[in-house]
Design a protein around this motif. Structure first.
Motif, PDB file in Angstrom:
ATOM      1  N   PRO A  39       0.895  -1.341   0.189  1.00 24.72           N
ATOM      2  CA  PRO A  39       0.084  -0.047  -0.056  1.00 24.72           C
ATOM      3  C   PRO A  39       0.740   1.336  -0.026  1.00 24.72           C
ATOM      4  CG  PRO A  39       0.163  -1.149   2.168  1.00 24.72           C
ATOM      5  CD  PRO A  39       0.664  -1.886   1.372  1.00 24.72           C
ATOM      6  N   LYS A  40       0.531   2.232  -0.675  1.00 23.13           N
ATOM      7  CA  LYS A  40       1.148   3.636  -0.791  1.00 23.13           C
ATOM      8  C   LYS A  40       0.307   4.522  -0.050  1.00 23.13           C
ATOM      9  CE  LYS A  40       4.667   1.841  -2.819  1.00 23.13           C
ATOM     10  NZ  LYS A  40       6.062   1.813  -2.235  1.00 23.13           N
ATOM     11  N   LEU A  41       0.152   4.662   1.166  1.00 18.25           N
ATOM     12  CA  LEU A  41      -0.500   6.023   1.947  1.00 18.25           C
ATOM     13  C   LEU A  41       0.181   7.166   1.987  1.00 18.25           C
ATOM     14  CD1 LEU A  41      -2.474   3.528   4.212  1.00 18.25           C
ATOM     15  CD2 LEU A  41      -3.074   4.174   2.064  1.00 18.25           C
ATOM     16  N   GLY A  42       1.465   7.015   2.133  1.00 17.99           N
ATOM     17  CA  GLY A  42       2.201   8.018   2.245  1.00 17.99           C
ATOM     18  C   GLY A  42       2.511   8.459   3.596  1.00 17.99           C
ATOM     19  N   ILE A  43       2.259   7.481   4.808  1.00 17.21           N
ATOM     20  CA  ILE A  43       2.242   7.962   6.094  1.00 17.21           C
ATOM     21  C   ILE A  43       3.695   8.423   6.575  1.00 17.21           C
ATOM     22  CG2 ILE A  43       1.855   7.233   8.370  1.00 17.21           C
ATOM     23  CD1 ILE A  43      -0.493   7.144   6.649  1.00 17.21           C
ATOM     24  N   ARG A  44       3.914   9.464   7.018  1.00 16.77           N
ATOM     25  CA  ARG A  44       5.115   9.922   7.629  1.00 16.77           C
ATOM     26  C   ARG A  44       5.305   9.375   9.140  1.00 16.77           C
ATOM     27  NH1 ARG A  44       5.020  15.888   8.287  1.00 16.77           N
ATOM     28  NH2 ARG A  44       2.679  15.574   8.739  1.00 16.77           N
ATOM     29  N   PRO A  45       6.146   8.436   9.391  1.00 19.75           N
ATOM     30  CA  PRO A  45       6.248   7.879  10.698  1.00 19.75           C
ATOM     31  C   PRO A  45       6.192   8.641  11.942  1.00 19.75           C
ATOM     32  CG  PRO A  45       7.585   6.764   8.894  1.00 19.75           C
ATOM     33  CD  PRO A  45       7.220   8.005   8.440  1.00 19.75           C
ATOM     34  N   SER A  46       6.987   9.714  11.830  1.00 18.77           N
ATOM     35  CA  SER A  46       7.275  10.575  13.077  1.00 18.77           C
ATOM     36  C   SER A  46       6.292  11.986  12.901  1.00 18.77           C
ATOM     37  CB  SER A  46       8.649  11.197  13.064  1.00 18.77           C
ATOM     38  OG  SER A  46       9.646  10.296  13.308  1.00 18.77           O
ATOM     39  N   GLY A  47       5.433  12.211  11.778  1.00 17.53           N
ATOM     40  CA  GLY A  47       4.571  13.153  11.456  1.00 17.53           C
ATOM     41  C   GLY A  47       4.998  14.395  11.869  1.00 17.53           C
ATOM     42  N   ASP A  48       4.588  15.315  12.641  1.00 17.39           N
ATOM     43  CA  ASP A  48       5.102  16.484  13.328  1.00 17.39           C
ATOM     44  C   ASP A  48       5.150  16.441  14.843  1.00 17.39           C
ATOM     45  OD1 ASP A  48       4.629  18.072  10.489  1.00 17.39           O
ATOM     46  OD2 ASP A  48       2.561  17.520  11.079  1.00 17.39           O
ATOM     47  N   GLU A  49       5.853  15.088  15.043  1.00 15.08           N
ATOM     48  CA  GLU A  49       5.892  15.102  16.613  1.00 15.08           C
ATOM     49  C   GLU A  49       7.188  15.810  17.165  1.00 15.08           C
ATOM     50  OE1 GLU A  49       6.285  10.629  17.046  1.00 15.08           O
ATOM     51  OE2 GLU A  49       4.349  10.398  15.914  1.00 15.08           O
ATOM     52  N   THR A  50       7.345  16.140  18.247  1.00 13.68           N
ATOM     53  CA  THR A  50       8.274  16.895  18.979  1.00 13.68           C
ATOM     54  C   THR A  50       9.103  16.089  19.832  1.00 13.68           C
ATOM     55  OG1 THR A  50       6.955  18.097  20.351  1.00 13.68           O
ATOM     56  CG2 THR A  50       7.609  19.177  18.389  1.00 13.68           C
ATOM     57  N   VAL A  51       8.321  14.831  20.115  1.00 16.35           N
ATOM     58  CA  VAL A  51       9.037  14.017  21.203  1.00 16.35           C
ATOM     59  C   VAL A  51       9.223  12.630  20.337  1.00 16.35           C
ATOM     60  CG1 VAL A  51       7.911  14.917  23.253  1.00 16.35           C
ATOM     61  CG2 VAL A  51       6.593  13.354  21.881  1.00 16.35           C
ATOM     62  N   GLY A  52      10.128  11.524  20.941  1.00 15.96           N
ATOM     63  CA  GLY A  52      10.346  10.366  20.706  1.00 15.96           C
ATOM     64  C   GLY A  52      11.132   9.799  21.560  1.00 15.96           C
ATOM     65  N   PRO A  53      11.798   8.716  20.971  1.00 16.45           N
ATOM     66  CA  PRO A  53      12.769   7.794  21.763  1.00 16.45           C
ATOM     67  C   PRO A  53      13.985   8.418  22.059  1.00 16.45           C
ATOM     68  CG  PRO A  53      12.633   6.979  19.936  1.00 16.45           C
ATOM     69  CD  PRO A  53      11.694   8.158  19.811  1.00 16.45           C
ATOM     70  N   ASP A  54      14.575   8.455  23.442  1.00 17.10           N
ATOM     71  CA  ASP A  54      15.873   8.809  23.702  1.00 17.10           C
ATOM     72  C   ASP A  54      16.746   7.463  23.481  1.00 17.10           C
ATOM     73  OD1 ASP A  54      18.184   9.505  25.083  1.00 17.10           O
ATOM     74  OD2 ASP A  54      17.263  10.267  27.010  1.00 17.10           O
ATOM     75  N   MET A  55      17.339   7.603  22.244  1.00 19.54           N
ATOM     76  CA  MET A  55      18.275   6.704  22.092  1.00 19.54           C
ATOM     77  C   MET A  55      19.385   6.236  23.037  1.00 19.54           C
ATOM     78  SD  MET A  55      16.203   5.372  19.552  1.00 19.54           S
ATOM     79  CE  MET A  55      17.284   4.090  18.957  1.00 19.54           C
ATOM     80  N   SER A  56      19.717   7.064  23.633  1.00 20.82           N
ATOM     81  CA  SER A  56      20.862   6.658  24.628  1.00 20.82           C
ATOM     82  C   SER A  56      20.492   5.789  25.557  1.00 20.82           C
ATOM     83  CB  SER A  56      21.206   7.970  25.443  1.00 20.82           C
ATOM     84  OG  SER A  56      20.249   8.341  26.200  1.00 20.82           O
ATOM     85  N   LYS A  57      19.065   5.529  25.864  1.00 24.58           N
ATOM     86  CA  LYS A  57      18.283   4.725  26.855  1.00 24.58           C
ATOM     87  C   LYS A  57      18.096   3.378  26.201  1.00 24.58           C
ATOM     88  CE  LYS A  57      16.683   8.307  29.853  1.00 24.58           C
ATOM     89  NZ  LYS A  57      15.488   8.913  30.369  1.00 24.58           N
ATOM     90  N   ILE A  58      18.305   3.196  24.912  1.00 25.14           N
ATOM     91  CA  ILE A  58      18.044   2.029  24.276  1.00 25.14           C
ATOM     92  C   ILE A  58      19.002   1.184  24.485  1.00 25.14           C
ATOM     93  CG2 ILE A  58      16.997   0.942  21.921  1.00 25.14           C
ATOM     94  CD1 ILE A  58      14.832   2.346  23.388  1.00 25.14           C
ATOM     95  N   LYS A  59      19.347   0.244  24.913  1.00 22.64           N
ATOM     96  CA  LYS A  59      20.467  -0.761  25.049  1.00 22.64           C
ATOM     97  C   LYS A  59      20.390  -2.112  24.207  1.00 22.64           C
ATOM     98  CE  LYS A  59      21.703   2.193  28.364  1.00 22.64           C
ATOM     99  NZ  LYS A  59      22.793   3.288  28.144  1.00 22.64           N
ATOM    100  N   ASN A  60      19.273  -2.513  23.987  1.00 21.51           N
ATOM    101  CA  ASN A  60      19.029  -3.751  23.106  1.00 21.51           C
ATOM    102  C   ASN A  60      19.362  -3.573  21.633  1.00 21.51           C
ATOM    103  OD1 ASN A  60      17.660  -5.688  21.658  1.00 21.51           O
ATOM    104  ND2 ASN A  60      17.773  -6.791  23.696  1.00 21.51           N
ATOM    105  N   ALA A  61      19.990  -3.978  21.012  1.00 22.71           N
ATOM    106  CA  ALA A  61      20.643  -3.921  19.546  1.00 22.71           C
ATOM    107  C   ALA A  61      19.716  -4.270  18.712  1.00 22.71           C
ATOM    108  CB  ALA A  61      22.046  -4.805  19.453  1.00 22.71           C
ATOM    109  N   ASP A  62      18.353  -4.979  18.998  1.00 21.44           N
ATOM    110  CA  ASP A  62      17.348  -5.365  18.100  1.00 21.44           C
ATOM    111  C   ASP A  62      16.444  -4.302  18.222  1.00 21.44           C
ATOM    112  OD1 ASP A  62      18.244  -7.984  17.685  1.00 21.44           O
ATOM    113  OD2 ASP A  62      17.470  -8.761  19.209  1.00 21.44           O
ATOM    114  N   LEU A  63      16.216  -3.509  19.157  1.00 26.03           N
ATOM    115  CA  LEU A  63      15.095  -2.402  19.282  1.00 26.03           C
ATOM    116  C   LEU A  63      15.461  -1.343  18.055  1.00 26.03           C
ATOM    117  CD1 LEU A  63      14.265  -1.880  22.977  1.00 26.03           C
ATOM    118  CD2 LEU A  63      12.745  -2.427  21.156  1.00 26.03           C
ATOM    119  N   PRO A  64      16.590  -0.945  17.673  1.00 22.44           N
ATOM    120  CA  PRO A  64      16.605   0.035  16.864  1.00 22.44           C
ATOM    121  C   PRO A  64      16.298  -0.403  15.278  1.00 22.44           C
ATOM    122  CG  PRO A  64      18.641   0.524  17.948  1.00 22.44           C
ATOM    123  CD  PRO A  64      17.986  -0.995  18.569  1.00 22.44           C
ATOM    124  N   LYS A  65      16.776  -1.889  15.158  1.00 26.04           N
ATOM    125  CA  LYS A  65      16.116  -2.492  13.715  1.00 26.04           C
ATOM    126  C   LYS A  65      14.493  -2.577  13.759  1.00 26.04           C
ATOM    127  CE  LYS A  65      20.398  -5.368  14.043  1.00 26.04           C
ATOM    128  NZ  LYS A  65      20.658  -6.619  14.327  1.00 26.04           N
TER     129      LYS A  65
END
Length: 545
Positions: A39-65
Motif C-alpha cells: 500500500p502507498k498511503l504516504g504515512i510519515r512515521p514521525s509526523g509532526d511530533e516533537t517527542v520520541g525515543p531517547d536512543m541513549s536509553k535503548i540498550k538492546n541492539a534489536d530495538l533500533p532494527k
C-alpha cells in the motif's frame, strides 16, 4: 453466516499481516518487490511530533532494527487497522460479532500462537447469551508471560448522519493539529490501540524471529455489554491462564453497574395495559410515560448532578494523598476549554481544572443512557399514548461501593416513594479494582514511557474495564496489571471516532506508539538493561480503558 465480503476482508488482512512475517531463519523477508507492491498511503512515521525515543536509553541492539522496520512498514500497519475497522463488531446488535472473532483468531494465527480458539461461552450469569471469546497462547520460550486483554466489540452507530466519513470505511483525514487521523467506529475504543500492539509484535518477529515474552491473549466481544461473556469464560477457564506473571491492561478500574427501569400500565394498574393506544385518549387515560418521568426526577437533583438515593454515597473511600497530589499537578497545565472542545461539549460542570479532573477520574454519577417508548420516529406526528416506558442507567462507582448494593438501594427508595410497580432489570456489573504499582511490571511500563519522554497520566480515566477478573475478584487470577498506550484519539462511543496516524507535538502517531510498545516489552523482559527503581503506590480507580 460469513458473507463473501467479510471473508475477503479477513483474507486481505491476513495477507497484509503476512507481509510482516518472518522467514525460517528469522530474517526480514519483505523484499523490494513486495514493498513496491504494498500500500502507498504516504504515512510519515514521525509526523509532526516533537517527542520520541531517547536512543541513549535503548540498550538492546534489536530495538533500533525494530524501529526501522516499523517506519518502513507503517503504511501496511495502517491498512491492517483499516481492514479491522471495516469489519463491524457491534455487541449490542450482534452485527459482525462472529466474523470479528474469527478475524481476531486469524491475527493470532498470523502471529504464530501455537493455540488459538474461538469459544462459545453459552449462557451468562445474567441469563443472556454471551458473545464469543478468542483465546490464544504464544509460547516463545521466554522467561516471563503476559496475559493480553483485548475487546473486539464496539458500540453501535447511533447518529450516522453526523459522521464526516462512513463509520466502517477507515478513511484517513486531516484533523488539526494532526495531518492524518483515521475515522471509524472502534478507532480509539479499542481497535486502534490493539492493532498498534499487534503491529509492534509482528515487527519484532519479522526482525528477530521471536518475541521477548510469552503471551496469553483473551479477546472478548462483550465489553460494551458489561463483559458478561468474558466473566463466564474467565470463571470457567481459570486454568488456561496458569503461569502468567502479569496482565497487559489498563491498571485498576472504576466500577460500573447498568440497569433498566420500566414503568408499564400493566404493572401500575392504570393507563394502557396491553399495547400503545391513540394519543387522543390522554384526555381521559393516565400516562405511564409521565409517571416514569416524575419518578426519574426524584432520583437526582434538579441539575442531574447529585444522586438523591439514600445511602448512595456511603462507603466511598477518599482519594489517597498520592492521587490528590497527582490530580493537582495535572490541573496546573490542564486546559479546560481545549478539553471540552476535544470532547465535543459546551463546557464542564466545573470551571476549576482540579475539580473537573477529580470528578472525571475519581467521581461517581448516575447517568440516563437512554429512554424509549411510544412514538420513536423523528419528525412528523403520530398520536401515541405509550403503554410502557423503559430507561437505561449506569452508576459509575469507586471503592468501597458495590454495584448490586446500589441497585438494591434504588429498589428500596422507589418502594418508599410509592413506585413499587416500577420494574428493575440488572443488566450487568463490573466491580472496581485497585492495582498496586509497586512491582517490576509497572516500573517497566513507567520507564518505557520515560524513554519516550511521555509521562504516565495520573489517576483514573473515567472509564471501566474488567480489571476485577484479573485481580482476584471472582477468579483465582490475581496479577500485576500495567501497560503503555502511546496512541491517542477521541470520540469514543460518539460520531467521528478517531485515532491519530501521524502525530503532532507531544502526541504520538501510530508508528511511535508501536515503538513504545516494543520497547516496553523488551524492558519488562529484562532485555534493555536494569529498570530504574521507582516506587508507585496504588492510586484509587486508576487507569480504566
Amino acid at each position: 453466516m460469513k458473507t463473501i465480503s467479510r471473508i475477503a476482508g479477513t483474507a486481505a488482512l491476513a495477507l497484509a499481516l503476512a507481509a510482516c512475517g518472518k522467514s525460517g531463519d528469522g530474517a526480514n523477508t519483505t523484499t523490494a518487490s513486495a514493498e513496491s507492491a504494498g500500500p502507498k498511503l504516504g504515512i510519515r512515521p514521525s509526523g509532526d511530533e516533537t517527542v520520541g525515543p531517547d536512543m541513549s536509553k535503548i540498550k538492546n541492539a534489536d530495538l533500533p532494527k525494530v524501529f526501522d522496520y516499523i517506519d518502513k512498514h507503517i503504511d501496511e500497519h495502517v491498512v491492517n487497522l483499516q481492514k479491522w475497522i471495516q469489519q463491524p463488531s457491534i455487541s449490542n446488535t450482534g452485527e459482525g460479532i462472529q466474523e470479528s472473532a474469527e478475524m481476531v483468531k486469524g491475527f493470532l494465527d498470523q502471529l504464530g500462537c501455537q493455540k488459538t480458539q474461538v469459544f462459545d461461552v453459552g449462557k451468562t450469569k445474567y441469563g443472556t447469551q454471551g458473545n464469543p471469546v478468542v483465546y490464544g497462547k504464544c509460547d516463545e520460550g521466554a522467561k516471563k508471560t503476559l496475559i493480553v486483554y483485548w475487546q473486539g466489540d464496539t458500540m453501535p452507530v447511533t447518529q450516522p448522519d453526523l459522521w464526516k466519513a462512513p463509520p466502517f470505511e477507515g478513511r484517513l483525514v486531516e484533523q488539526a493539529p494532526f495531518k492524518k487521523v483515521l475515522i471509524g467506529r472502534g478507532a480509539i475504543n479499542s481497535k486502534g490501540p490493539e492493532m498498534t500492539f499487534l503491529n509492534a509484535l509482528m515487527s519484532i518477529k519479522a526482525v528477530t524471529g521471536k518475541l521477548p515474552v510469552n503471551l496469553i491473549f483473551v479477546v472478548e466481544h462483550d465489553e460494551e455489554r458489561m463483559d458478561i461473556g468474558l466473566n463466564k469464560f474467565m470463571t470457567t477457564h481459570m486454568d488456561m491462564f496458569k503461569g502468567a506473571d502479569g496482565v497487559w491492561g489498563g491498571g485498576g478500574s472504576e466500577g460500573c453497574v447498568f440497569f433498566e427501569l420500566k414503568t408499564s400500565g400493566k404493572s401500575w394498574g392504570r393507563g394502557p395495559v396491553y399495547s400503545d393506544i391513540h394519543g387522543g385518549n390522554k384526555r381521559s387515560v393516565d400516562s405511564p410515560a409521565w409517571r416514569h418521568i416524575q419518578m426519574l426526577s426524584k432520583l437526582v437533583s434538579e441539575d442531574g448532578n447529585t444522586v438523591l438515593i439514600p445511602g448512595f454515597y456511603d462507603n466511598i473511600v477518599p482519594n489517597s494523598p498520592e492521587t490528590e497530589a497527582a490530580l493537582r499537578k495535572t490541573a496546573e497545565t490542564y486546559d479546560l476549554k481545549r478539553a471540552a472542545k476535544n470532547l465535543g461539549v459546551a463546557r464542564f460542570i466545573s470551571d476549576d481544572p482540579y475539580t473537573q479532573l477529580k470528578m472525571q477520574r475519581t467521581g461517581t454519577s448516575m447517568n440516563l443512557d437512554g429512554i424509549w417508548g411510544g412514538n420513536m420516529f423523528a419528525g412528523g406526528s403520530g398520536a401515541i399514548l405509550p403503554n410502557q416506558i423503559i430507561s437505561k442507567h449506569a452508576f459509575r462507582y469507586v471503592p468501597n461501593m458495590d454495584g448490586p448494593d446500589l441497585v438494591a438501594k434504588v429498589r428500596k427508595y422507589l418502594d418508599q416513594l410509592g413506585y413499587k410497580d416500577v420494574e428493575i432489570n440488572l443488566i450487568g456489573d463490573v466491580p472496581w479494582a485497585i492495582r498496586d504499582r509497586n512491582n517490576d511490571q509497572a516500573r517497566a511500563m513507567t520507564y518505557a514511557q520515560d524513554i519516550f519522554t511521555k509521562p504516565l497520566t495520573p489517576g483514573g480515566s473515567g472509564a471501566y474495564w474488567p480489571a476485577y477478573l484479573f485481580s482476584g475478584k471472582e477468579t483465582n487470577i490475581d496479577l500485576p496489571i500495567a501497560a503503555v498506550r502511546g496512541g491517542t484519539g477521541g470520540n469514543a462511543h460518539a460520531a467521528n471516532e478517531w485515532y491519530v496516524i501521524e502525530g503532532a507535538g507531544k502526541q504520538f502517531g501510530m508508528a511511535t506508539a508501536e515503538k513504545m510498545v516494543a520497547t516496553a516489552l523488551y524492558v519488562y523482559a529484562g532485555l534493555n538493561g536494569p529498570i530504574p527503581v521507582k516506587t508507585e503506590k496504588a492510586n484509587g480507580a486508576d487507569g480504566g480503558s
